[in-house]
Design an enzyme around this catalytic site. Structure first.
Site, PDB file in Angstrom:
ATOM      1  N   CYS B  79       1.023  -1.287   0.059  1.00  0.00           N
ATOM      2  CA  CYS B  79       0.044   0.032  -0.004  1.00  0.00           C
ATOM      3  C   CYS B  79       0.896   1.408  -0.031  1.00  0.00           C
ATOM      4  CB  CYS B  79      -1.137  -0.012   1.252  1.00  0.00           C
ATOM      5  SG  CYS B  79      -2.243   1.254   0.935  1.00  0.00           S
ATOM      6  N   HIS B 184      -3.529  -5.483  -0.024  1.00  0.00           N
ATOM      7  CA  HIS B 184      -3.267  -5.904   1.021  1.00  0.00           C
ATOM      8  C   HIS B 184      -2.951  -7.475   1.162  1.00  0.00           C
ATOM      9  CE1 HIS B 184      -3.380  -2.085   3.399  1.00  0.00           C
ATOM     10  NE2 HIS B 184      -3.940  -1.837   2.580  1.00  0.00           N
ATOM     11  N   GLU B 186      -2.021  -9.395   3.252  1.00  0.00           N
ATOM     12  CA  GLU B 186      -2.221  -9.926   4.681  1.00  0.00           C
ATOM     13  C   GLU B 186      -3.539  -9.916   5.035  1.00  0.00           C
ATOM     14  OE1 GLU B 186      -1.168  -6.792   4.019  1.00  0.00           O
ATOM     15  OE2 GLU B 186      -2.005  -5.455   5.447  1.00  0.00           O
TER      16      GLU B 186
END
Lengths: 255, 202
Positions: B79, B184, B186
């Site tokens: 990001c 993202h 994650e």
């Protein structure tokens, strides 16, 4: 193109899932972390915890639940219920939540939305709006878990919260919640047309067709449901397959 | 040891847990010395561009990151960790970036009401090039995005993945030992964990 999201919601009280569950093979069906993991593996696009604890101990417990969930669930996590101040928002975000949903406190103190959005970004702040049809047309906002009428017009309130910095609106029809009769599609459409931010439709899902209607007819960006998934009537994967068949863009994990 | 660089505070737990879940030996740090010693760097970021650049400067992290990238240490930007690699961002600016990859960061221009900003949710990507961090990549994979600005590399060959939100935009770049994604990993479930696993094993 963004996929339309399917969001299972878990009601959590004092660290335990309140509603029953169809997940018979779970070691502990009352553990929100284990249920969240199951939804994550099944293809949920996001997971929502609604904390309905009344006691201070319960409030502390949800932070622990969020921490343990964020350690093993790798999709976005939204947490709401009893969020009263910027400090509550911060605690839950640091515990690992991605978005915090504010409801009653935003009605009491609308500037809480501005403060939280300025501090943590619009994307982290969801305002939950519980609305009920008025006999003379339109919808009225209810607070305190849908128990207390506020006299506030729901469409005007949705516009205001978006202006104040809410990144998303979680819209629940109190008329339909728990009915299994489907979303109040006119309510969803009216809010979708009124605000520039994503709208999550909630309240009333009893069949997969209701999810599709919320997206296709209501125009919602995401659909939230609890019972239909909790009681094992349908899996997330079945919901995604159904939505894809209806021509809606969804993220398939089995494809 | 993989250093997750804590530039601005905030929640880095998800990145830490996701890397650990795929076998990474990770440490979250704001210590420039730890960054200098790291075998690999992960630079996640949320929030606005200017405070992030200020955080790099105030914590003395800019030089160690530059040195590591120059030495060939694998860098994974997430990001804002992608955006700060570029020359400058329009966000409350122009604001100067690290300038490690030529190009700019610009705001989305929504062509109509249905295109909402921030771009938030799961979006499909298309591959422009193969990459070691995308083993077994299937075109059309969804990743989770949350952002209002996107990078425009001066050299289109840097773009590894692109996506579409009112316009086609850069979703991931590769520049030698640097890989960075706008989404993202994650929060991108299986697809994201696969990318992180490839980074851990690279």
């Amino acid at each position: 193109m963004l996929a339309r999201r399917v969001i299972p919601c878990l009601d959590v009280k004092d660290g335990r899932v309140v509603k029953g569950t169809g997940f018979v093979d779970l070691r502990d069906a009352g553990d929100p972390v284990e249920q969240a993991l199951r939804y994550d593996a099944g293809g949920a696009d996001e997971i929502c915890f609604l904390d309905i604890s009344a006691s201070p101990d319960g409030k502390a417990t949800i932070v622990d639940v969020v921490e343990r969930t964020a350690a093993c669930v790798f999709v976005p996590l939204t947490v709401g219920g009893g969020v009263r101040a910027v400090g509550d928002v911060e605690r839950l975000l640091l515990a690992g939540a991605d978005k915090i949903s504010i409801n009653t406190a935003a009605l009491a103190t609308p500037t809480l939305i501005d403060q939280a959005a300025a501090r943590f970004g619009n994307q982290a702040i969801v305002v939950a709006v519980d609305g009920k049809r008025r006999p003379d047309g339109g919808w009225e906002v209810f607070s305190h878990g849908g128990r207390t009428p506020t006299g506030v017009d729901a469409i005007a309130w949705c516009r205001e919260v978006a202006d104040r910095g809410a990144g998303e609106i979680l819209l629940t029809s109190m008329d339909r919640d728990g009915s299994g009769a489907g979303y109040d599609l006119e309510f969803v459409r009216a809010v979708v047309d009124a605000v520039p931010v994503p709208v999550i439709a909630s309240g009333g899902v009893g069949a997969l067709a209701h999810l599709a209607d919320g997206l296709a007819i209501g125009g919602a960006d995401a659909v939230l449901a609890a019972s239909i998934f909790h009681y094992g009537h349908h899996t997330i994967a079945e919901a995604k397959a159904y939505l894809a068949d209806r021509g809606l863009p969804v993220r398939r994990v089995d494809a | 040891m993989i250093a997750i660089v804590d530039v601005c505070g905030g929640n880095l737990r998800s990145v830490e847990k996701a890397l650990a879940a795929v076998g990474g030996d990770v440490v979250v740090t704001r210590d420039p010395e730890v960054v200098r010693r790291a075998d690999k760097l992960v630079v996640p970021g949320q929030g606005a561009f200017a405070p992030f650049m200020a955080g790099l400067a105030e914590r003395g992290l800019e030089a160690p990151i530059r040195d590591a990238v120059a030495r060939g240490v694998p860098y994974l930007g997430i990001c804002l960790g992608l955006q700060v690699l570029f020359d400058e961002s329009e966000e409350h600016g122009p604001v100067r970036g690290l300038g490690l990859v030529p190009g700019r960061v610009v705001r989305f221009v929504p062509p109509h009401h249905d295109i909402k900003i921030p771009h938030m949710g799961w979006n499909r990507v298309s591959a422009h090039a193969a990459d070691p961090l995308l083993p077994g990549y299937v075109d059309g994979t969804h990743y989770y995005f949350v952002h209002s600005f996107h990078a425009v590399p001066a050299d289109p060959a840097r773009v590894v993945l692109s996506s579409e939100h009112g316009e086609r935009f850069c979703a991931a770049i590769r520049a030698d030992n640097v890989f960075a994604c706008q989404f993202h990993p994650e929060k991108s479930q299986r697809a994201g964990l696969a990318l992180l696993a490839a980074f851990v094993q690279s």
